[in-house]
Design an enzyme around this catalytic site. Structure first.
Site, PDB file in Angstrom:
ATOM      1  N   MET A  11      42.718  44.945  44.658  1.00  0.00           N
ATOM      2  CA  MET A  11      42.393  44.573  43.102  1.00  0.00           C
ATOM      3  C   MET A  11      41.185  45.213  42.462  1.00  0.00           C
ATOM      4  O   MET A  11      41.107  45.728  41.358  1.00  0.00           O
ATOM      5  CB  MET A  11      42.186  43.211  43.068  1.00  0.00           C
ATOM      6  CG  MET A  11      42.370  42.583  41.749  1.00  0.00           C
ATOM      7  SD  MET A  11      44.040  42.762  40.965  1.00  0.00           S
ATOM      8  CE  MET A  11      44.854  41.383  41.978  1.00  0.00           C
ATOM      9  N   LYS A 188      46.822  28.992  38.215  1.00  0.00           N
ATOM     10  CA  LYS A 188      46.785  30.332  39.199  1.00  0.00           C
ATOM     11  C   LYS A 188      46.536  29.738  40.586  1.00  0.00           C
ATOM     12  O   LYS A 188      47.157  30.157  41.471  1.00  0.00           O
ATOM     13  CB  LYS A 188      45.682  31.173  38.627  1.00  0.00           C
ATOM     14  CG  LYS A 188      45.381  32.236  39.819  1.00  0.00           C
ATOM     15  CD  LYS A 188      46.613  33.260  39.765  1.00  0.00           C
ATOM     16  CE  LYS A 188      46.483  34.474  40.659  1.00  0.00           C
ATOM     17  NZ  LYS A 188      45.561  35.353  40.493  1.00  0.00           N
TER      18      LYS A 188
END
Length: 311
Positions: A11, A188
């Protein structure tokens, strides 16, 4: 914008590549020596939606923080939740009175750690639905599409938060300014508390999980536990919407993705962030008197698997 990204895994590399290509001044910091060496010598050698891409940019080990000029307007954190406190202590030289932190980590409760190192008004919290993986040191796999949602944590940070949204959006990261990032973080966390944990325990990708007849009950029960605890913290999760949001990943363009917890535990035999996801819900449930048997069992199973694999 002058940006430092702490954590150059999948990421962190994705954000570094996209922000650098958009013209930002990007510096990387990472604790994985082989990764640092590979990027230092050859750049980030990414597979970007199936095509090879090489991006050169400066990178330092955590032990080399003293060599980095403390000029970053923004520090983006992509370390593991269980490494957050130690990492922030190691990079505190970079956290000047003019520096903001953006935390996009999976899980719950990061602001409690970060407020020890930075003024509340210089803290930005958010979530990202981008995905990424690592093929090896310096070789991220960047597949599919995603988005970012962020908001200032303190009362006085909105102007800079809006500036960050624009920088991210200009880089193709599909950023929006949130009016209720706390809700989005819990939403999330439900994604991570289902997909990450179940794929790790079952050793499968998201598509394979979705093909099991047990998946709907797993998802609904875990989401219900998250929602019951979240309500005690002023967050009213829409359980049906969250379920649909997660279930859509089983057939989407990232369906064959192996979540980050799977990558850590199954592929690389590293400790996970379970204590900041299902483990956090279990702890908070005990605090509020809310039963969370699924989250408790999942947390214990992940820890048991860590003891077997992470030697």
């Amino acid at each position: 914008m002058n940006i430092t990204i702490v954590g150059a895994g999948g990421m962190g590399s994705r954000f570094a590549v996209m922000l650098k290509q958009a013209g930002n001044d990007v510096t990387l910091i990472d604790g994985w020596k082989d990764n640092v060496q590979a990027i230092r010598e050859h750049g980030i050698q990414a597979q970007y939606n199936g095509d090879p891409l090489v991006v050169k940019l400066p990178i330092y080990e955590l032990a080399e923080v003293d060599q980095i000029p403390a000029t970053s307007e923004l520090v983006i954190l992509f370390v593991k939740s269980n490494q957050l406190d130690q990492t922030c202590n190691q990079i505190k030289k970079l956290l000047t009175p003019n520096t903001y932190i953006l935390c996009l980590l999976n899980g719950l409760g990061h602001e409690e750690v970060l407020q020890k190192y930075i003024d509340t008004n210089r803290l930005l919290l958010g979530i990202t639905m981008w995905t990424a993986g690592m093929q090896g040191p310096g070789h991220p796999i960047l597949q599919g599409n995603g988005n970012i949602e962020l908001q200032n944590f303190g009362d006085q940070g909105e102007d800079f938060a809006q500036k960050v949204v624009q920088v991210m959006d200009d880089a193709g990261l599909n950023a929006v300014y949130s009016q209720n990032v706390k809700y989005s973080i819990w939403r999330k966390a439900c994604v991570n508390g289902t997909l990450n944990c179940l794929c790790s325990l079952l050793e499968c990708n998201m598509k394979q999980l979705g093909q099991t007849k047990e998946a709907p009950e797993f998802l609904k029960t875990i989401i219900a536990e998250f929602a019951a605890v979240a309500s005690h913290e002023g967050v009213d999760l829409d359980q049906k919407e969250v379920y649909q949001h997660i279930a859509e990943t089983f057939d989407g363009d990232i369906a064959e993705h192996y979540p980050s917890m799977y990558q850590d535990l199954v592929q690389n035999h590293r400790l996970t962030e379970i204590d900041y996801i299902n483990g956090a819900v279990w702890r908070k449930g005990q605090k509020y008197g809310v039963p969370t048997p699924y989250c408790q069992l999942i947390t214990q199973l992940i820890h048991a698997k860590e003891q077997i694999l992470c030697k």
